[in-house]
Write a protein that holds these residues in place. Structure first.
Motif, PDB file in Angstrom:
ATOM      1  N   ARG A   9      36.478  90.465 -17.586  1.00  0.00           N
ATOM      2  CA  ARG A   9      36.425  89.625 -18.794  1.00  0.00           C
ATOM      3  C   ARG A   9      37.359  88.432 -18.655  1.00  0.00           C
ATOM      4  O   ARG A   9      37.011  87.307 -19.029  1.00  0.00           O
ATOM      5  N   GLN A  10      38.533  88.665 -18.098  1.00  0.00           N
ATOM      6  CA  GLN A  10      39.482  87.560 -17.902  1.00  0.00           C
ATOM      7  C   GLN A  10      38.919  86.550 -16.895  1.00  0.00           C
ATOM      8  O   GLN A  10      39.078  85.343 -17.074  1.00  0.00           O
TER       9      GLN A  10
ATOM     10  N   GLN B 238      36.555  84.441 -18.715  1.00  0.00           N
ATOM     11  CA  GLN B 238      37.291  83.498 -19.565  1.00  0.00           C
ATOM     12  C   GLN B 238      37.770  82.306 -18.747  1.00  0.00           C
ATOM     13  O   GLN B 238      37.634  81.162 -19.183  1.00  0.00           O
TER      14      GLN B 238
ATOM     15  N   SER C  83      34.964  80.068 -17.871  1.00  0.00           N
ATOM     16  CA  SER C  83      34.367  79.348 -18.997  1.00  0.00           C
ATOM     17  C   SER C  83      34.969  77.953 -19.130  1.00  0.00           C
ATOM     18  O   SER C  83      34.384  77.071 -19.760  1.00  0.00           O
TER      19      SER C  83
END
Length: 108
Positions: free
Chosen positions: A18-19, A22, A25
C-alpha cells in the motif's frame, strides 16, 4: 499449468505494498528509488513489486538500465466493481426506506 490468480484484497492487505502504491501515486519511480523508502532487502522490495505488477496495480518499463514502476488502473477496477456492488445494495435499501417513510408521512 497456469499461474494462480491474485486476490486484489490480499495484494493490498500488505502495508508495504500500500505504501508503494502511495509513493507511485505521486510519480513513477525506479525500483531502487522505491527500495530506499523501506527497511527491507532489495529482493523483498522486488517481490512486492512483482506481486503489484501481476495484479495489475503497476506497470514496469525498462528505460536503459533502470526499471520504472508506474501506477495503473487495472488492479483498482476489481476493487471498484466490488465496492460498487455494495453501493447498489445500499442505495436500493435506502430507496425502500424512503418509500416506507413517505407512505407513513402521507398517512398522517
Amino acid at each position: 499449468m497456469t499461474a494462480p490468480s491474485l486476490d486484489v484484497f490480499q495484494v493490498i492487505a500488505d502495508p508495504s505494498r500500500r505504501q508503494m502504491m502511495q509513493l507511485l501515486s505521486k510519480d513513477s519511480m525506479t525500483i531502487n528509488a522505491l527500495a530506499e523508502n523501506f527497511d527491507m532487502s532489495r529482493p523483498a522490495v522486488s517481490k512486492h513489486i512483482k506481486i503489484l505488477h501481476h495484479a495489475g496495480f503497476i506497470s514496469i518499463t525498462d528505460i536503459g538500465r533502470e526499471r520504472y514502476c508506474t501506477l495503473k488502473q487495472d488492479g483498482f477496477n476489481e476493487l471498484q466493481d466490488f465496492i460498487h456492488s455494495f453501493d447498489t445494495f445500499w442505495v436500493s435499501k435506502l430507496k425502500k426506506l424512503e418509500t416506507i417513510l413517505n407512505e407513513k408521512t402521507k398517512g398522517k
